[in-house]
Scaffold this motif. Structure first.
Motif, mmCIF file in Angstrom:
data_model
loop_
_atom_site.group_PDB
_atom_site.id
_atom_site.type_symbol
_atom_site.label_atom_id
_atom_site.label_comp_id
_atom_site.label_asym_id
_atom_site.label_seq_id
_atom_site.Cartn_x
_atom_site.Cartn_y
_atom_site.Cartn_z
ATOM 1 N N TRP A 80 0.834 -1.207 0.000
ATOM 2 C CA TRP A 80 0.000 0.000 0.000
ATOM 3 C C TRP A 80 0.870 1.260 0.000
ATOM 4 N N GLY A 81 2.071 1.180 0.563
ATOM 5 C CA GLY A 81 3.003 2.304 0.460
ATOM 6 C C GLY A 81 3.436 2.533 -0.982
ATOM 7 N N MET A 82 3.631 1.441 -1.726
ATOM 8 C CA MET A 82 3.971 1.562 -3.149
ATOM 9 C C MET A 82 2.824 2.224 -3.911
ATOM 10 N N ILE A 83 1.609 1.833 -3.586
ATOM 11 C CA ILE A 83 0.436 2.422 -4.245
ATOM 12 C C ILE A 83 0.353 3.911 -3.919
ATOM 13 N N PHE A 84 0.596 4.256 -2.664
ATOM 14 C CA PHE A 84 0.597 5.665 -2.258
ATOM 15 C C PHE A 84 1.646 6.452 -3.052
ATOM 16 N N LEU A 85 2.854 5.906 -3.158
ATOM 17 C CA LEU A 85 3.918 6.603 -3.899
ATOM 18 C C LEU A 85 3.561 6.747 -5.379
ATOM 19 N N GLY A 86 2.882 5.751 -5.933
ATOM 20 C CA GLY A 86 2.398 5.881 -7.309
ATOM 21 C C GLY A 86 1.429 7.035 -7.450
ATOM 22 N N GLY A 87 0.568 7.204 -6.447
ATOM 23 C CA GLY A 87 -0.362 8.334 -6.447
ATOM 24 C C GLY A 87 0.366 9.666 -6.353
ATOM 25 N N GLY A 106 -9.464 10.163 -10.270
ATOM 26 C CA GLY A 106 -10.067 9.299 -9.248
ATOM 27 C C GLY A 106 -9.079 8.275 -8.722
ATOM 28 N N PHE A 107 -8.283 7.681 -9.617
ATOM 29 C CA PHE A 107 -7.263 6.725 -9.184
ATOM 30 C C PHE A 107 -6.267 7.401 -8.253
ATOM 31 N N THR A 108 -5.900 8.628 -8.587
ATOM 32 C CA THR A 108 -4.945 9.367 -7.766
ATOM 33 C C THR A 108 -5.493 9.584 -6.361
ATOM 34 N N ALA A 109 -6.761 9.955 -6.274
ATOM 35 C CA ALA A 109 -7.382 10.153 -4.952
ATOM 36 C C ALA A 109 -7.399 8.839 -4.171
ATOM 37 N N LEU A 110 -7.744 7.757 -4.844
ATOM 38 C CA LEU A 110 -7.755 6.447 -4.186
ATOM 39 C C LEU A 110 -6.362 6.090 -3.687
ATOM 40 N N GLU A 111 -5.357 6.364 -4.475
ATOM 41 C CA GLU A 111 -3.987 6.014 -4.102
ATOM 42 C C GLU A 111 -3.468 6.869 -2.945
ATOM 43 N N ILE A 112 -3.776 8.154 -2.967
ATOM 44 C CA ILE A 112 -3.240 9.050 -1.937
ATOM 45 C C ILE A 112 -4.066 9.016 -0.652
ATOM 46 N N GLY A 114 -6.792 6.584 -0.121
ATOM 47 C CA GLY A 114 -7.174 5.216 0.203
ATOM 48 C C GLY A 114 -6.060 4.384 0.796
ATOM 49 N N ALA A 115 -4.846 4.528 0.283
ATOM 50 C CA ALA A 115 -3.735 3.706 0.775
ATOM 51 C C ALA A 115 -3.512 3.885 2.281
ATOM 52 N N PRO A 116 -3.417 5.115 2.786
ATOM 53 C CA PRO A 116 -3.266 5.257 4.242
ATOM 54 C C PRO A 116 -4.462 4.698 5.025
ATOM 55 N N TRP A 121 -6.722 0.531 8.562
ATOM 56 C CA TRP A 121 -7.689 -0.551 8.740
ATOM 57 C C TRP A 121 -6.974 -1.842 9.160
ATOM 58 N N GLN A 122 -5.902 -2.177 8.459
ATOM 59 C CA GLN A 122 -5.173 -3.399 8.778
ATOM 60 C C GLN A 122 -4.540 -3.301 10.174
ATOM 61 N N ALA A 123 -4.056 -2.133 10.538
ATOM 62 C CA ALA A 123 -3.453 -1.942 11.870
ATOM 63 C C ALA A 123 -4.482 -2.168 12.973
ATOM 64 N N ARG A 124 -5.725 -1.789 12.720
ATOM 65 C CA ARG A 124 -6.799 -2.022 13.701
ATOM 66 C C ARG A 124 -7.040 -3.515 13.927
#
Length: 127
Positions: A80-87, A106-112, A114-116, A121-124
């Motif tokens: 997900w960090g890779m996806i964020f950096l792609g955004g 829209g993809f950019t918004a999801l990446e920037i 959504g990724a965090p 969510w996973q940390a919870r």
């Protein structure tokens, strides 16, 4: 916000890099680029195919971690960090060149954004 929900969301979103990664392996013949009538360019074609392969691998990685998503914290965060950096890269392109077609915004918004949220969510689940 449970494990099953995260598994389903990851599977749905994981399909995007798998499908678009496979399509992107066609390089400049990919329908998106072919419709833009970009002239043949070996460097661009080579990079598109390479990064599409990386993107495909990222999607495969997302599917690999689905069964034990709550235990795969490091891999989950890296992907997900890779996806964020792609955004971030897409955002830089918008700032320095021009906005892309609307779906890519829209993809950019999801990446920037959504990724965090996915990392949170996973940390919870881990707690």
């Amino acid at each position: 916000m449970n494990k099953r929900g995260l598994q389903i969301a990851t599977a749905l979103l994981g399909a995007i890099p798998i499908v678009t990664g496979i399509i992107g392996m066609f390089g400049l013949s990919d329908p998106i680029y072919a419709s833009a009538k970009i002239p043949a360019n070996a460097l661009l074609d080579s990079n598109l195919r390479f990064f599409s392969g990386v993107w495909l691998g990222l999607g495969i990685g997302l599917y690999w971690l689905i069964p034990n998503v709550e235990k795969q914290t490091l891999l989950f965060r890296v992907l997900w960090g890779m996806i964020f950096l792609g955004g971030v890269g897409r955002l830089m392109s918008m700032l320095f060149l021009a906005p892309p077609p609307l779906p890519f915004i829209g993809f950019t918004a999801l990446e920037i954004i959504g990724a965090p949220l996915f990392i949170w969510w996973q940390a919870r689940l881990v707690k």
